[in-house]
Design an enzyme around this catalytic site. Structure first.
Site, PDB file in Angstrom:
ATOM      1  N   GLU A 298      -8.557  13.242  -4.939  1.00 18.38           N
ATOM      2  CA  GLU A 298      -9.851  14.401  -6.047  1.00 18.38           C
ATOM      3  C   GLU A 298     -10.356  15.075  -4.492  1.00 18.38           C
ATOM      4  O   GLU A 298     -11.405  14.708  -3.635  1.00 18.38           O
ATOM      5  CB  GLU A 298     -11.367  13.254  -5.863  1.00 18.38           C
TER       6      GLU A 298
ATOM      7  N   GLU B  63     -12.957   4.928  -7.868  1.00 15.50           N
ATOM      8  CA  GLU B  63     -14.398   4.975  -7.417  1.00 15.50           C
ATOM      9  C   GLU B  63     -15.488   3.869  -8.187  1.00 15.50           C
ATOM     10  O   GLU B  63     -16.207   4.009  -7.883  1.00 15.50           O
ATOM     11  CB  GLU B  63     -14.981   6.309  -7.976  1.00 15.50           C
TER      12      GLU B  63
HETATM   13  C1  BGP Z   1     -15.531  12.016  -9.578  1.00 13.73           C
HETATM   14  C2  BGP Z   1     -14.621  11.176 -10.688  1.00 13.73           C
HETATM   15  C3  BGP Z   1     -14.204  12.234 -11.650  1.00 13.73           C
HETATM   16  C4  BGP Z   1     -15.216  13.295 -11.447  1.00 13.73           C
HETATM   17  C5  BGP Z   1     -15.496  13.956 -10.296  1.00 13.73           C
HETATM   18  C6  BGP Z   1     -16.118  14.970 -10.856  1.00 13.73           C
HETATM   19  O1  BGP Z   1     -16.710  10.342  -8.638  1.00 13.73           O
HETATM   20  O2  BGP Z   1     -13.499  10.420 -10.235  1.00 13.73           O
HETATM   21  O3  BGP Z   1     -13.550  11.420 -12.571  1.00 13.73           O
HETATM   22  O4  BGP Z   1     -16.203  13.674 -12.656  1.00 13.73           O
HETATM   23  O5  BGP Z   1     -16.260  13.094  -9.935  1.00 13.73           O
HETATM   24  O6  BGP Z   1     -17.928  14.871 -10.840  1.00 13.73           O
HETATM   25  P1  BGP Z   1     -18.725  15.005 -11.943  1.00 13.73           P
HETATM   26  O7  BGP Z   1     -17.673  15.243 -12.982  1.00 13.73           O
HETATM   27  O8  BGP Z   1     -20.100  14.266 -11.823  1.00 13.73           O
HETATM   28  O9  BGP Z   1     -19.493  16.316 -10.576  1.00 13.73           O
END
Ligand code: BGP
Length: 473
Positions: free
Chosen positions: A379, A163
């Site tokens: 993800e 990302e």
């Molecule tokens: C994505 C990242 C993850 C994770 C996820 C959830 O952007 O790759 O590392 O953190 O988001 O985000 P958050 O924890 O801010 O809700």
């Protein structure tokens, strides 16, 4: 009722990242990262020192994964465990740890997808400008070479960077990632270009080293819709946000060049911030173009899509980091403002839940970048304040619903020929959430952060059944 069935060899995976899972931040000679400093300031209410204790409990987590039908896992390697200051000596203890972890994945039959950079640049390099500093590119290539030499015979799927957009948005626009700079889109764009080069050079390095595995990149790709399709200014605002967050990176990683349309929009956005223009070197596009041909797959992280309206005025972003619904604002000068849509529900953290946006994005990728051979949804998941009841159960029906709907969107896209080969739920176990701490939970397994005990949520049991039937109703 329509049935959605997934192919026999589909990866039913789950994701983690080193810094959010491992803990053990000062064990095994690990070097510091900027997050360590930020979380140890007095004002911070949490830190990553223990996180989910994955450094010590990965065996148990992999066993739980396997038992519940998770047949692939995203892990990341912490650069600062391998080379503590990013550029100096290689740490034998760090090297040994990831040998043990990768071996354990293979032993349990959980295919490891290994990311080289997941938001955790070593502190020494961070202080020298992180991705704004071109010199970091060569340091990253050297680190990647070390990882390929060590683990290249075992790992079949590599991811260069996780990302790029979230990194620069957090660092230079929203300002909730270190170095906490606000509203500086020129810095964000320049750093993204350097990350694209770093990714490209690592792809070429991997191919030169002649391994049998595959290599790709993970982008967060959220669809951007005009709030009012009849208003050309809203349409333009949505396009600008799309180019900035999506198209700029897609062009670099899968075409090897920024199209004229992309550069036009980027320059219009930059104009709102002064006279800055992107700085390129003469051979940058040769490198990007070569790497675009050799990149084996694309990873898509997808959580939400956005509805955008025209916006005049200075940037104003309020981050909802607590889960108090309705507290977020997101308006960028020269781009537009994200607004809610009455038909689209949101999470407690104000993230719109819109599976159709994933379908639209997959169809668009296939249309605009038809040479991409394989796609993984690397993800997807829902952050929630999960509750453990007196019987030690976590009834997370909202997660089952969220994941089902997104899998249906994927299946529909597969039906149109989009080559999606796997899905990774974020996350395997509850983890540290970078800017929200530990009460925004995503896992199949609930983690009691006091005792580090794991509890399978209802969604984990559901996942086991799904991995067997491979069918969603
Ligand atoms: C994505 C990242 C993850 C994770 C996820 C959830 O952007 O790759 O590392 O953190 O988001 O985000 P958050 O924890 O801010 O809700």
């Amino acid at each position: 009722m329509t049935k959605y069935t997934f192919p026999e060899n589909f990866f039913f995976g789950a994701a983690t990242a080193a810094y959010q899972a491992e803990g053990a931040t000062d064990i095994g000679g690990k070097g510091k990262v900027a997050w360590d400093e930020m979380y140890h300031r007095e004002s911070s209410t949490f830190h990553a020192d223990q996180a989910s204790n994955f450094y010590y409990q990965y065996e148990e987590d992999l066993r739980l994964a396997k038992e519940h039908g998770v047949n692939a896992i995203r892990i990341s390697i912490a650069w600062s465990r391998i080379i503590p200051n990013g550029i100096g000596e290689v740490s034998p203890e760090g090297i040994a740890f990831y040998h043990r972890l990768i071996d354990a994945c293979l032993l349990h039959g959980v295919e490891p997808f290994v990311t080289l950079h997941h938001f955790d640049t070593p502190l020494h390099l961070f202080h020298q400008g992180d991705w704004l500093n071109r010199a970091q590119i060569d340091a990253f290539v050297r680190y990647a070479e070390v990882c390929f030499s060590e683990y290249g015979d075992k790992v079949s799927y590599w991811i260069t960077i996780n990302e790029p957009w979230s990194i620069v948005a957090g660092q230079y626009i929203i300002g909730h990632f270190p170095p906490e700079i606000h509203y500086d889109i020129p810095k964000a764009v320049q750093a993204m270009h350097h990350m694209m080069l770093a990714h490209a050079k690592v792809v070429l390095t991997y191919k030169r080293m002649n391994f049998n595995g595959k290599i790709g990149i993970v982008h967060i790709l959220e669809s951007k819709y005009a709030r009012n399709l009849d208003n050309p200014l809203d349409v333009l605002a949505a396009k600008r946000e799309d180019v900035l967050a999506n198209q700029f990176l897609l062009d670099a990683s899968f075409l090897g060049v920024y199209s004229n349309q992309t550069l036009d929009h980027i320059n219009h956005i930059l104009d709102a911030y002064g006279s800055y223009r992107l700085i390129f070197a003469s051979d940058d596009f040769d490198i990007l173009t070569q790497a675009a041909q050799y990149t084996d797959f694309m990873g898509i992280n997808y959580y939400a899509s956005h509805f955008i309206q025209h916006y005049e005025g200075d940037s104003l972003i309020i981050h909802n980091g607590t889960g108090s619904k309705g507290s977020a604002r997101y308006a960028n000068k020269g781009v537009g403002e994200r607004v809610t849509h009455p038909d689209v529900p949101t999470t407690d953290w104000d993230w719109p839940i819109y599976p159709e946006g994933l379908y639209d994005m997959l169809i668009r990728i296939q249309h605009d970048y038809p040479h991409i051979k394989e796609i993984f949804v690397t993800e997807n998941g829902i952050g929630a304040k999960d509750i453990i009841n007196d019987n030690q159960e976590i009834i997370d029906d909202y997660r089952i619903d969220y994941v089902s709907k997104h899998l249906q969107a994927i299946s529909r896209a597969q039906g149109k020929g989009v080559p999606v080969r796997g899905y990774f739920m974020w996350s395997l176990i509850d983890l540290l959430s970078w800017t929200n701490g530990f009460n925004k939970r995503y896992g199949f397994f609930y983690v009691d952060f006091e005792t580090q005990k794991r509890h399978a949520k209802k969604s984990a049991h559901w996942w086991r059944d799904l991995s067997i039937s491979k069918t969603i109703q």
